[in-house]
Design a protein around this motif. Structure first.
Motif, PDB file in Angstrom:
ATOM      1  N   ASP A  49       0.797  -1.295  -0.082  1.00 21.00           N
ATOM      2  CA  ASP A  49      -0.070  -0.049   0.056  1.00 21.00           C
ATOM      3  C   ASP A  49       0.848   1.208  -0.144  1.00 21.00           C
ATOM      4  N   ARG A  50       1.999   1.365   0.830  1.00 19.33           N
ATOM      5  CA  ARG A  50       2.900   2.248   0.952  1.00 19.33           C
ATOM      6  C   ARG A  50       3.525   2.695  -0.486  1.00 19.33           C
ATOM      7  N   MET A  51       3.892   1.413  -1.197  1.00 22.85           N
ATOM      8  CA  MET A  51       4.727   1.524  -2.252  1.00 22.85           C
ATOM      9  C   MET A  51       3.769   2.126  -3.401  1.00 22.85           C
ATOM     10  N   VAL A  52       2.521   1.724  -3.454  1.00 28.34           N
ATOM     11  CA  VAL A  52       1.504   2.241  -4.390  1.00 28.34           C
ATOM     12  C   VAL A  52       1.087   3.738  -4.073  1.00 28.34           C
ATOM     13  N   ARG A  53       0.990   3.956  -2.690  1.00 33.14           N
ATOM     14  CA  ARG A  53       0.338   5.633  -2.564  1.00 33.14           C
ATOM     15  C   ARG A  53       1.714   6.447  -2.527  1.00 33.14           C
ATOM     16  N   ASP A  54       2.777   6.205  -2.215  1.00 29.40           N
ATOM     17  CA  ASP A  54       3.799   7.245  -2.372  1.00 29.40           C
ATOM     18  C   ASP A  54       4.894   6.918  -3.338  1.00 29.40           C
ATOM     19  N   SER A  55       4.596   5.884  -4.226  1.00 30.34           N
ATOM     20  CA  SER A  55       5.592   5.654  -5.363  1.00 30.34           C
ATOM     21  C   SER A  55       6.968   5.416  -4.752  1.00 30.34           C
ATOM     22  N   ALA A  56       6.989   4.680  -3.673  1.00 28.39           N
ATOM     23  CA  ALA A  56       8.272   4.397  -2.900  1.00 28.39           C
ATOM     24  C   ALA A  56       8.651   3.106  -3.156  1.00 28.39           C
ATOM     25  N   LYS A  57      10.035   2.893  -2.926  1.00 24.40           N
ATOM     26  CA  LYS A  57      10.615   1.739  -3.251  1.00 24.40           C
ATOM     27  C   LYS A  57      10.505   0.752  -1.974  1.00 24.40           C
ATOM     28  N   PRO A  58      10.784  -0.570  -2.052  1.00 26.42           N
ATOM     29  CA  PRO A  58      10.202  -1.327  -1.378  1.00 26.42           C
ATOM     30  C   PRO A  58      11.595  -1.117  -0.051  1.00 26.42           C
ATOM     31  N   PRO A  59      11.507  -1.568   1.163  1.00 24.06           N
ATOM     32  CA  PRO A  59      12.304  -1.528   2.111  1.00 24.06           C
ATOM     33  C   PRO A  59      13.441  -2.506   1.948  1.00 24.06           C
ATOM     34  N   CYS A  60      14.712  -2.060   1.862  1.00 15.63           N
ATOM     35  CA  CYS A  60      15.798  -2.862   1.631  1.00 15.63           C
ATOM     36  C   CYS A  60      16.165  -4.021   2.736  1.00 15.63           C
ATOM     37  N   GLU A  61      15.494  -3.944   3.704  1.00 15.63           N
ATOM     38  CA  GLU A  61      15.890  -4.902   4.616  1.00 15.63           C
ATOM     39  C   GLU A  61      14.729  -5.557   5.702  1.00 15.63           C
ATOM     40  N   ALA A  62      14.654  -6.549   6.205  1.00 16.79           N
ATOM     41  CA  ALA A  62      13.506  -7.199   7.137  1.00 16.79           C
ATOM     42  C   ALA A  62      14.056  -7.515   8.206  1.00 16.79           C
ATOM     43  N   CYS A  63      13.399  -6.849   9.467  1.00 13.22           N
ATOM     44  CA  CYS A  63      13.810  -7.058  10.977  1.00 13.22           C
ATOM     45  C   CYS A  63      13.936  -8.450  11.219  1.00 13.22           C
ATOM     46  N   ARG A  64      12.993  -9.147  10.723  1.00 10.48           N
ATOM     47  CA  ARG A  64      12.819 -10.672  11.189  1.00 10.48           C
ATOM     48  C   ARG A  64      12.391 -11.328   9.954  1.00 10.48           C
ATOM     49  N   ALA A  65      12.853 -12.768   9.458  1.00 10.67           N
ATOM     50  CA  ALA A  65      12.310 -13.500   8.674  1.00 10.67           C
ATOM     51  C   ALA A  65      12.538 -14.965   8.998  1.00 10.67           C
TER      52      ALA A  65
END
Length: 113
Positions: A49-65
């Motif tokens: 949703d944030r990427m579509v709304r703000d035309s943002a790049k995906p976060p480069c890291e994940a805290c936990r996986a």
């Protein structure tokens, strides 16, 4: 007579231009819809949703996986003794159980292969 013919011609050109713009807008809307569905399939909803709304790049890291690898004990024997439809139903139920845990815990599941 030439003035009215010119006006008709200009009106027709304006109409064709408007139609071309409308078609382009519709194509863009369809492609944006496909992109939204793809992002929601691949990423957590908040990130997509944030990427579509703000035309943002995906976060480069994940805290936990976590990665889950599953091996069904006795699967080979089961696959030889159960009818294909029953085996497929059993596998479906196993993965549905994992999906319910993911939803209940508010987690995000990337993919089931």
């Amino acid at each position: 007579a030439s003035f009215s013919l010119g006006a008709v011609w200009l009106s027709r050109l304006a109409n064709l231009r408007w139609r071309a713009q409308w078609r382009l807008w519709r194509i863009c809307e369809e492609e944006l819809g496909r992109l939204r569905r793809l992002l929601h399939d691949l990423l957590p909803a908040a990130v997509a949703d944030r990427m579509v709304r703000d035309s943002a790049k995906p976060p480069c890291e994940a805290c936990r996986a976590a990665v889950l690898q599953l091996d069904l004990c006795g699967f080979t024997a089961l696959s030889q003794s159960l009818p294909p439809a029953a085996l497929a139903d059993m596998i479906h139920e196993v993965f549905c159980a994992f999906d319910r845990v993911v939803v209940a815990r508010g987690l995000f599941k990337m993919d089931t292969i």
